[in-house]
Design an enzyme around this catalytic site. Sequence first.
Site, PDB file in Angstrom:
ATOM      1  N   TYR A 151      -8.975  14.900 -10.182  1.00 18.06           N
ATOM      2  CA  TYR A 151      -8.007  13.901 -10.661  1.00 18.06           C
ATOM      3  C   TYR A 151      -6.730  14.587 -11.128  1.00 18.06           C
ATOM      4  O   TYR A 151      -5.617  14.225 -10.724  1.00 18.06           O
ATOM      5  CB  TYR A 151      -8.616  13.082 -11.788  1.00 18.06           C
TER       6      TYR A 151
ATOM      7  N   ASP B 296       0.865  -1.172   0.000  1.00 15.56           N
ATOM      8  CA  ASP B 296       0.000   0.000   0.000  1.00 15.56           C
ATOM      9  C   ASP B 296       0.906   1.228   0.000  1.00 15.56           C
ATOM     10  O   ASP B 296       1.510   1.562   1.016  1.00 15.56           O
ATOM     11  CB  ASP B 296      -0.899  -0.018   1.240  1.00 15.56           C
ATOM     12  N   ILE B 297       0.999   1.890  -1.157  1.00 14.00           N
ATOM     13  CA  ILE B 297       1.950   2.991  -1.278  1.00 14.00           C
ATOM     14  C   ILE B 297       1.570   4.197  -0.415  1.00 14.00           C
ATOM     15  O   ILE B 297       2.388   5.080  -0.179  1.00 14.00           O
ATOM     16  CB  ILE B 297       2.141   3.434  -2.741  1.00 14.00           C
TER      17      ILE B 297
ATOM     18  N   TRP C 288      -4.753   9.131 -22.662  1.00 10.57           N
ATOM     19  CA  TRP C 288      -5.691   8.251 -23.370  1.00 10.57           C
ATOM     20  C   TRP C 288      -5.173   6.803 -23.461  1.00 10.57           C
ATOM     21  O   TRP C 288      -5.113   6.208 -24.531  1.00 10.57           O
ATOM     22  CB  TRP C 288      -5.985   8.794 -24.765  1.00 10.57           C
TER      23      TRP C 288
END
Length: 296
Positions: free
Chosen positions: A126, A37-38, A151
């Site tokens: 984001y 878990d970073i 993309w």
Amino acid sequence: MKILITGKNGQVGQSLYLALQAFPNVDVLACGREELDITNSLAVQEVVSRYKPDVIINAAAYTAVDKAESEQSLAFDINATGPKNLAMAANDIGSSIIHISTDYVFAGDHVDDYKEVDATSPKSVYGQSKLAGEVAVAEMCERHVIIRTSWVFSEFGNNFVKTMLRLAKSNSSLNIVGDQFGGPTYAGDIASAILQIAFSLYNGNQAYGIYHFSGYPTVNWADFAQTIFQQAYTKGLIESAVVVNSIPTEQYPTPASRPKNSRLNCDKIYSEFNVSASNWLAALKNINQYQKDNEQ
């Protein structure tokens, strides 16, 4: 050479692990969240100090663009705090870190393609979380390479190509946004670029900093979809070509704002690492692989 990969279950993570099979002399530790878990700084320090990688490749990310608007804390934990922890750990042992970022750090109102030196101004949570991750990595570890891409699609996970193939089964026509422009980027090409850079860093190249890597030629989403359907029809994956109706962004509202111009200038990465832009048209020639994964 020892490489630590985080985000092993994502599109780039899986592509990296696959590409590394051609390099049996490279020692690889690939971790998903269940292994590392970073966002847990102590866990990151423990794994990095024990494994002592020459290069850390952070392919872990929170990528649910629209959900990030209501999950801001989680997005920043994964996209900013996590990279910061990895960069700090890399700095502590003298290793390099390669971190993946996004075109969403830009507002998208630039006339030309974006260069690395252009001002950032993310319009979504984001994008803001990814920019915070860039800043943290650069501040915590001098030996960093940040790669902005756009993309992303591949045989793995969820992406635009696989969504279009799924929708083609039940729709003869689709309305697709036609005023957002960018470069579709095949995750396999991202993996190849990252490994080329990792080997270069390992061999003494100190061209640290921010780089752009995306697909060429640039297109809008509607034209990208049209190309996907044409390729799928040619390969016999769909019975008839889907009609694509190009619509403006305003007719397809989403919780998060998308940049209308995501075109990234990739001259710098070619100049410093001899990495050419991704050939997404070539990647689509293997469209059968995307369909197979969709049917599993």
